[in-house]
Design a protein around this motif. Structure first.
Motif, PDB file in Angstrom:
ATOM      1  N   ASP A  83       0.809  -1.222   0.000  1.00 51.21           N
ATOM      2  CA  ASP A  83       0.000   0.000   0.000  1.00 51.21           C
ATOM      3  C   ASP A  83       0.839   1.268   0.000  1.00 51.21           C
ATOM      4  N   LEU A  84       2.141   1.145   0.090  1.00 48.39           N
ATOM      5  CA  LEU A  84       2.993   2.334   0.081  1.00 48.39           C
ATOM      6  C   LEU A  84       3.188   2.836  -1.340  1.00 48.39           C
ATOM      7  N   TYR A  85       3.203   4.165  -1.476  1.00 51.79           N
ATOM      8  CA  TYR A  85       3.472   4.753  -2.775  1.00 51.79           C
ATOM      9  C   TYR A  85       4.949   4.615  -3.123  1.00 51.79           C
ATOM     10  N   ASP A  86       5.214   4.574  -4.433  1.00 49.75           N
ATOM     11  CA  ASP A  86       6.602   4.489  -4.866  1.00 49.75           C
ATOM     12  C   ASP A  86       7.369   5.758  -4.478  1.00 49.75           C
ATOM     13  N   GLY A  87       8.639   5.575  -4.153  1.00 48.24           N
ATOM     14  CA  GLY A  87       9.498   6.702  -3.802  1.00 48.24           C
ATOM     15  C   GLY A  87      10.332   6.383  -2.574  1.00 48.24           C
ATOM     16  N   TRP A  88      11.128   7.351  -2.166  1.00 48.60           N
ATOM     17  CA  TRP A  88      11.951   7.188  -0.966  1.00 48.60           C
ATOM     18  C   TRP A  88      11.075   7.175   0.280  1.00 48.60           C
ATOM     19  N   HIS A  89      11.417   6.305   1.230  1.00 57.73           N
ATOM     20  CA  HIS A  89      10.691   6.217   2.497  1.00 57.73           C
ATOM     21  C   HIS A  89      11.678   6.073   3.656  1.00 57.73           C
ATOM     22  N   SER A  90      11.290   6.637   4.777  1.00 61.85           N
ATOM     23  CA  SER A  90      11.975   6.366   6.045  1.00 61.85           C
ATOM     24  C   SER A  90      11.273   5.184   6.691  1.00 61.85           C
ATOM     25  N   PHE A  91      11.997   4.087   6.842  1.00 57.12           N
ATOM     26  CA  PHE A  91      11.422   2.887   7.446  1.00 57.12           C
ATOM     27  C   PHE A  91      11.911   2.798   8.891  1.00 57.12           C
ATOM     28  N   TYR A  92      10.964   2.814   9.824  1.00 58.76           N
ATOM     29  CA  TYR A  92      11.289   2.861  11.250  1.00 58.76           C
ATOM     30  C   TYR A  92      10.978   1.535  11.926  1.00 58.76           C
ATOM     31  N   ALA A  93      11.865   1.168  12.855  1.00 55.94           N
ATOM     32  CA  ALA A  93      11.595   0.091  13.813  1.00 55.94           C
ATOM     33  C   ALA A  93      11.732   0.710  15.199  1.00 55.94           C
ATOM     34  N   GLU A  94      10.707   0.564  16.010  1.00 52.13           N
ATOM     35  CA  GLU A  94      10.673   1.287  17.286  1.00 52.13           C
ATOM     36  C   GLU A  94      10.259   0.378  18.436  1.00 52.13           C
ATOM     37  N   ASN A  95      11.090   0.357  19.480  1.00 51.49           N
ATOM     38  CA  ASN A  95      10.684  -0.234  20.756  1.00 51.49           C
ATOM     39  C   ASN A  95       9.849   0.820  21.486  1.00 51.49           C
ATOM     40  N   TYR A  96       8.549   0.592  21.476  1.00 49.92           N
ATOM     41  CA  TYR A  96       7.627   1.636  21.949  1.00 49.92           C
ATOM     42  C   TYR A  96       7.593   1.693  23.464  1.00 49.92           C
TER      43      TYR A  96
ATOM     44  N   THR B  89      15.218   2.929  15.387  1.00 48.28           N
ATOM     45  CA  THR B  89      16.209   2.950  14.326  1.00 48.28           C
ATOM     46  C   THR B  89      15.496   3.161  12.995  1.00 48.28           C
ATOM     47  N   CYS B  90      16.191   3.705  12.014  1.00 48.29           N
ATOM     48  CA  CYS B  90      15.565   4.060  10.733  1.00 48.29           C
ATOM     49  C   CYS B  90      16.500   3.697   9.586  1.00 48.29           C
ATOM     50  N   VAL B  91      15.905   3.234   8.498  1.00 51.98           N
ATOM     51  CA  VAL B  91      16.647   2.912   7.275  1.00 51.98           C
ATOM     52  C   VAL B  91      15.949   3.593   6.099  1.00 51.98           C
ATOM     53  N   ALA B  92      16.712   4.261   5.236  1.00 50.93           N
ATOM     54  CA  ALA B  92      16.159   4.895   4.038  1.00 50.93           C
ATOM     55  C   ALA B  92      15.984   3.835   2.954  1.00 50.93           C
ATOM     56  N   LEU B  93      14.751   3.639   2.510  1.00 51.98           N
ATOM     57  CA  LEU B  93      14.446   2.608   1.506  1.00 51.98           C
ATOM     58  C   LEU B  93      13.799   3.217   0.282  1.00 51.98           C
ATOM     59  N   ARG B  94      14.003   2.543  -0.843  1.00 56.02           N
ATOM     60  CA  ARG B  94      13.338   2.940  -2.092  1.00 56.02           C
ATOM     61  C   ARG B  94      12.195   1.969  -2.359  1.00 56.02           C
ATOM     62  N   VAL B  95      10.971   2.432  -2.181  1.00 54.61           N
ATOM     63  CA  VAL B  95       9.791   1.602  -2.409  1.00 54.61           C
ATOM     64  C   VAL B  95       9.479   1.606  -3.900  1.00 54.61           C
ATOM     65  N   ASN B  96       9.268   0.427  -4.453  1.00 53.97           N
ATOM     66  CA  ASN B  96       9.092   0.286  -5.904  1.00 53.97           C
ATOM     67  C   ASN B  96       8.009  -0.748  -6.168  1.00 53.97           C
ATOM     68  N   ASN B  97       6.766  -0.362  -5.948  1.00 46.42           N
ATOM     69  CA  ASN B  97       5.649  -1.290  -6.130  1.00 46.42           C
ATOM     70  C   ASN B  97       5.076  -1.258  -7.538  1.00 46.42           C
ATOM     71  N   LEU B  98       5.209  -0.132  -8.228  1.00 47.26           N
ATOM     72  CA  LEU B  98       4.626   0.000  -9.563  1.00 47.26           C
ATOM     73  C   LEU B  98       5.566  -0.569 -10.620  1.00 47.26           C
ATOM     74  N   ALA B  99       5.008  -1.381 -11.510  1.00 42.88           N
ATOM     75  CA  ALA B  99       5.794  -1.938 -12.615  1.00 42.88           C
ATOM     76  C   ALA B  99       5.956  -0.887 -13.707  1.00 42.88           C
ATOM     77  N   PRO B 100       7.040  -0.966 -14.469  1.00 44.34           N
ATOM     78  CA  PRO B 100       7.217  -0.012 -15.571  1.00 44.34           C
ATOM     79  C   PRO B 100       6.138  -0.177 -16.631  1.00 44.34           C
ATOM     80  N   THR B 101       5.851   0.919 -17.309  1.00 46.58           N
ATOM     81  CA  THR B 101       4.876   0.929 -18.397  1.00 46.58           C
ATOM     82  C   THR B 101       5.611   0.743 -19.718  1.00 46.58           C
ATOM     83  N   ILE B 102       5.206  -0.267 -20.480  1.00 48.21           N
ATOM     84  CA  ILE B 102       5.892  -0.588 -21.734  1.00 48.21           C
ATOM     85  C   ILE B 102       5.182   0.068 -22.910  1.00 48.21           C
ATOM     86  N   THR B 103       5.946   0.732 -23.747  1.00 51.21           N
ATOM     87  CA  THR B 103       5.470   1.242 -25.034  1.00 51.21           C
ATOM     88  C   THR B 103       6.281   0.556 -26.120  1.00 51.21           C
ATOM     89  N   LEU B 104       5.625  -0.272 -26.921  1.00 50.53           N
ATOM     90  CA  LEU B 104       6.317  -1.060 -27.942  1.00 50.53           C
ATOM     91  C   LEU B 104       5.741  -0.728 -29.313  1.00 50.53           C
TER      92      LEU B 104
END
Length: 490
Positions: free
Chosen positions: A215-228, A238-253
């Motif tokens: 459900d996350l949109y494509d793009g850079w995200h801050s991914f957090y893990a937290e002991n609440y 702690t946090c890790v910078a991730l590149r979310v890539n859920n959308l497949a490329p669009t092909i023009t042939l």
């Protein structure tokens, strides 16, 4: 060779089905391995000595260490104190030791990092959590994710989480926040109270969880893990910078649907294909060509690589073709498009010479006298597309029955009957398309039939003479009939 090629293709295709991941140095047998003689979460209230080792083919060029809490607290170098130890494995081992003055750091939830640089320049790191003194703050480590990793649809969050002091059941929250770019990711502390939780678990030590991020949109995200901990006493994040890539490329042939055989090179263009968010940078292409009309589903050509946005092929060979384009973006998500097109076969054109003279379909040919009763048949001037020309077949028939094959033959008139015959030539290409010429051949010894107009004139003359003769006879007979005379009463 075909089998080996297919194995290679399958292996290459298989690599496309996975996303790019960073290999953990501790999981590779080819890099230096750092070992610790104590478990994660080592806890002490006294000055103590901790030990560990480094395993590699040769003595490392450099082994350094650092201890961090909220900031770096201390660091040093093991390089000059390494001692080679007995090893039961295939590689040598060098040991190190470090004295911890707890009073210098306490209380501290600390992270010990050992960094190894090999003689070849490769760098690897390993980490351990140290609870020094009366610290209550928990600790979190993420092993499976690294800054800049690509993730699609789901990710595996594995690591270690522990509390030195526990008042309630531990709660580890995972959540993510979009970032405009890599620089902005993980620059601020996340607030789990105002974020959608991707997953919440209660770990005590090592954990490994699959987390749905579809459900996350494509793009850079801050991914957090937290002991609440709402009180903040045991809170850790702690946090890790991730590149979310859920959308497949669009092909023009783009490319032709049908061309005539021998029309020149065909160009198929997929270079306008694009990833909706990440663009065309580092996009990979794989082109697979099949010819099901002749070779089934076995690929006859495969081209792949970064930036290979176009595919060209010759039009010399006719048939039905299927071109499959698979485009994979930089994050390893791919799309596939299939295009069917046809190279239409050129039907051969038959050119025939009989006894050295050109003939055409429907001609009637009077063969010249020959002492041997043989005449040349030549169809070598028949034409087709360049790729089919050398493989043309010529089949000759007499009165529709095949008698010769070959484009240059000799006709032998073996029958004693000199009636005309029908000579037929079929010129056939490798796709079984053909053209046909049929002519009538008249043997030179055959009696010449009377021309039809002369026969018609003779019949008309006979008919006219008969008609005149009959009329004459009819007139003569009428004049010889006696006249009737009535009675004379006078």
């Amino acid at each position: 060779m075909k089998f080996a090629r297919m194995i290679v293709v399958l292996l290459l295709v298989a690599t496309w089905s996975s996303t790019f991941t960073t290999v953990n140095a501790e999981d590779s047998d080819d890099v230096a391995l750092v070992g610790f003689d104590f478990e994660n979460g080592f806890s002490t209230n006294h000055t103590t000595v901790i030990t560990g080792s480094v395993e590699d083919e040769v003595k490392p060029a450099s082994v350094t260490w650092s201890i961090e809490g909220d900031s770096e607290l201390d660091s040093g170098d093991f390089s000059n104190i390494l001692e080679e130890a007995d090893s039961s494995g295939s590689r040598p081992i060098w040991t190190w030791s470090l004295e911890l003055d707890v009073a210098e750091y306490s209380p501290c939830t600390c992270y010990l990092t050992v960094t190894v640089e090999t003689a070849s320049g490769e760098v690897s790191q390993s980490h351990r959590v140290l609870f020094l003194g009366d610290t209550a703050r928990s600790a979190i480590m993420l092993h499976s994710l690294n800054s800049g990793d690509w993730v699609s649809n789901s990710l595996t969050a594995s690591g270690w989480s522990s509390h030195p002091m526990i008042w309630t059941a531990p709660e580890l929250r995972f959540f993510a926040k979009p970032a405009s770019n890599a620089v902005d990711a993980c620059t601020i502390e996340g607030d789990s109270d105002f974020s959608t939780h991707l997953l919440v678990i209660s770990p005590n030590g090592t954990f490994s969880e699959s987390i749905d991020i579809s459900d996350l949109y494509d793009g850079w995200h801050s991914f957090y893990a937290e002991n609440y901990d709402p009180s903040g006493v045991t809170f850790a994040q702690t946090c890790v910078a991730l590149r979310v890539n859920n959308l497949a490329p669009t092909i023009t042939l783009m490319g032709p649907d049908s061309v005539l055989e021998g029309s020149g090179d065909l160009l198929f263009d997929g270079s306008s294909s694009n990833d909706p968010v990440w663009g065309r940078e580092d996009m990979h292409y794989m082109w697979v060509l099949r010819r099901p009309s002749h070779t089934g589903q076995t690929p006859i050509d495969i081209i792949m690589g970064e930036g290979v946005g176009t595919y060209s092929m010759g039009s010399e060979t006719s048939g039905e073709y299927i071109l499959t384009l698979r485009v994979m973006d930089a994050g390893g998500v791919s799309s596939t498009q299939v295009k069917t097109f046809f190279v239409e076969n050129v039907v051969p054109s038959a050119n025939v010479k009989v006894d050295g003279s050109p003939v055409f379909d429907g001609d009637s040919i009077n063969l010249s006298p020959s002492s041997s009763s043989e005449w040349s048949l030549d169809a070598s001037a028949s034409i087709d597309s360049a790729n089919d020309q050398a493989g043309l077949r010529c089949v000759w028939k007499i009165d529709h029955a095949p008698v010769y094959e070959g484009c240059e033959r000799t006709l032998s008139w073996k029958s004693d009957i000199n009636d005309p015959v029908i000579l037929t030539l079929d010129v056939i290409d490798d796709d079984d398309d053909y053209s046909t010429i049929s002519v009538q051949l008249v043997h030179p010894d055959a009696s010449e039939p009377l021309p039809y107009p002369l026969i018609a004139l003779a019949i008309s003359t006979i008919f006219m003479v008969s008609a005149i003769f009959l009329r004459f006879r009819s007139s003569d007979t009428s004049s010889s009939i006696p006249k009737w005379k009535g009675d004379n009463n006078n």
